[in-house]
Design an enzyme around this catalytic site. Structure first.
Site, short mmCIF file in Angstrom:
data_model
loop_
_atom_site.label_atom_id
_atom_site.label_comp_id
_atom_site.label_asym_id
_atom_site.label_seq_id
_atom_site.Cartn_x
_atom_site.Cartn_y
_atom_site.Cartn_z
N TYR A 179 -5.07 5.32 -7.59
CA TYR A 179 -5.38 5.15 -6.17
C TYR A 179 -6.86 4.86 -6.02
O TYR A 179 -7.70 5.73 -6.28
CB TYR A 179 -5.00 6.42 -5.41
CG TYR A 179 -5.36 6.39 -3.94
CD1 TYR A 179 -4.62 5.63 -3.05
CD2 TYR A 179 -6.45 7.11 -3.45
CE1 TYR A 179 -4.95 5.59 -1.70
CE2 TYR A 179 -6.78 7.09 -2.09
CZ TYR A 179 -6.02 6.33 -1.23
OH TYR A 179 -6.34 6.28 0.10
N TYR A 224 0.86 -1.19 0.00
CA TYR A 224 0.00 0.00 0.00
C TYR A 224 0.89 1.24 0.00
O TYR A 224 1.53 1.57 1.00
CB TYR A 224 -0.89 -0.04 1.24
CG TYR A 224 -2.08 0.89 1.22
CD1 TYR A 224 -3.36 0.40 0.98
CD2 TYR A 224 -1.95 2.25 1.47
CE1 TYR A 224 -4.47 1.23 1.00
CE2 TYR A 224 -3.06 3.09 1.47
CZ TYR A 224 -4.31 2.58 1.24
OH TYR A 224 -5.42 3.41 1.25
#
Length: 412
Positions: free
Chosen positions: A364, A309
């Site tokens: 994203y 992440y």
């Protein structure tokens, strides 16, 4: 040398492997504001239908929803199972639940789906995230919230969004371990390189080291290239039992291990700053890593590709430390050595990080693109495929708890 985790079993046959991901789907990825003609429900519905088509399932077979971020779509919009039932024609839902807080639960939501499947509460579970930012940029979401006793000392300090908050953790890691911006630059540059051949990536021009250091400073020591993209779109992932999975269109991708939560020391994480020193300079993932490796019966050395992440470059470095790819404090030299660069065959002492371009260069969608890439790597269909990859690590967060991790495996 990195920490060597205890291996309680044969890595060829260990782990959960009772459920599998069978379908992934996504909308096109949009720059901030470009999807305003569509609703959150429409974006998420398109992703769900694409995941069903990928799996060879009818959308009417979905009977479970496993969300994260409190079923939030970003930090303003909400997703409701009943909306999807009405718009997509799903006749009955037997499970609908969500992990709390934000993007830290992205990987863990697959564990929530597994819980429903193993308990017999559902037979086909979808995890979906949709994001639009025309109402509220995530980059300034802290400043947009009402003042609370927790945030009352953050907002007057100019800490307007997650990047500003994490710049403080980054600076502490630099002070504590001598980490430099050269390591952050390597993460940004190598991730961009991975996105160049991806048709859906929103950043497909090379980023040089010189360009990185000329980048506009946003929250010192973090510049514009240390921040993830501001994008919109939706991604859906479908999970079912391993037996059902083997009757469907795609090669199943078994869930080998999955965990969410975290320790009290991390707590509210980057929006609190009350952590002890060792935890302050971390991603809050160390306990999750221990649970995953024990559950899977493998070590960090067995992971072939890491889908980390990457909302901010320093947090990639700290996750590499927490997951045992290098020792605590050694993330800077490890990254600068080129150890995270993609190569078709994994080299000893290295780990391919985000071959899809990650949230820094592809798009994203609050952690979901990492899971899509993990599935494609285990199917052997990824654009930047790691040859003979057996295990993929996907992470959620760092964020306030829960954070989470997921190990996917190749079906045997």
């Amino acid at each position: 040398m990195p920490k060597i985790w205890t291996n309680p079993g044969d890595s060829q046959d260990s782990g959960l492997r009772d459920v599998a991901i069978v379908g992934v789907g996504a909308t096109p990825y949009y720059r901030r504001g470009e999807s305003t003609g569509k609703s959150i429900t429409q974006l998420a519905g398109e992703a769900i239908l694409a995941a069903c088509a990928d799996a060879g399932l009818s959308v009417r077979q979905i009977d479970g929803f496993a969300y994260y971020s409190g079923a939030g779509a970003g930090y303003g919009d909400k997703m409701e199972s009943v909306d999807f039932m009405e718009t997509l024609g799903i006749p009955e839902v037997r499970f609908s639940a969500s992990l709390t807080n934000g993007g830290g639960g992205s990987a863990g939501a697959i564990g929530l789906a597994r819980a429903a499947l193993v308990a017999g509460d559902a037979s086909v579970v979808v995890t979906v995230m949709a994001l639009q930012q025309h109402k509220q940029r995530l980059g300034t979401v802290i400043a947009a919230k009402p003042v609370t006793p927790i945030s009352s000392f953050l907002q007057p300090s100019g800490l307007a969004g997650p990047g500003h908050l994490m710049s403080v953790l980054a600076r502490r890691h630099m002070h504590q371990y001598g980490t430099t911006r050269d390591a952050f630059a390597e993460i940004a540059v190598s991730t961009r390189q991975n996105a160049l051949n991806r048709p859906k990536a929103l950043q497909r021009t090379p980023l040089t080291r010189d360009e990185y250091f000329r980048g506009r400073m946003i929250a010192e020591p973090l510049c514009v290239y240390d921040f993830c993209l501001e994008t919109e779109g939706a991604v859906a992932v479908i999970t079912t039992s391993i037996d059902h999975a083997r009757d469907l269109r795609q090669r199943p991708v078994p869930v080998v291990a999955v965990a969410h939560g975290g320790t009290r020391e991390w707590g509210r994480g980057f929006s609190w700053y009350g952590m002890p020193d060792e935890t302050f300079t971390s991603s809050g993932h160390k306990s999750i890593a221990g649970h995953l490796y024990k559950q899977a019966g493998i070590t960090p050395q067995d992971i072939d590709v890491a889908l980390i992440y990457d909302h901010f470059t320093p947090m990639v470095l700290m996750q590499l430390e927490d997951y045992g790819f290098c020792d605590k404090g050694d993330g800077g030299p490890f990254v600068e050595s080129g150890a995270i660069r993609y190569s078709r065959r994994r080299k000893p002492g290295s780990i391919a990080v985000n071959p899809h371009g990650g949230q820094l260069s592809e798009a994203y969608v609050i952690g979901m693109t990492q899971i899509v890439e993990g599935v494609e790597q285990m199917r052997g269909t990824a654009i930047n495929q790691v040859a003979d990859a057996e295990f993929a690590l996907c992470t959620g967060g760092p964020a306030s708890l829960p954070v989470s991790g997921l190990i996917l495996g190749r079906d045997r």
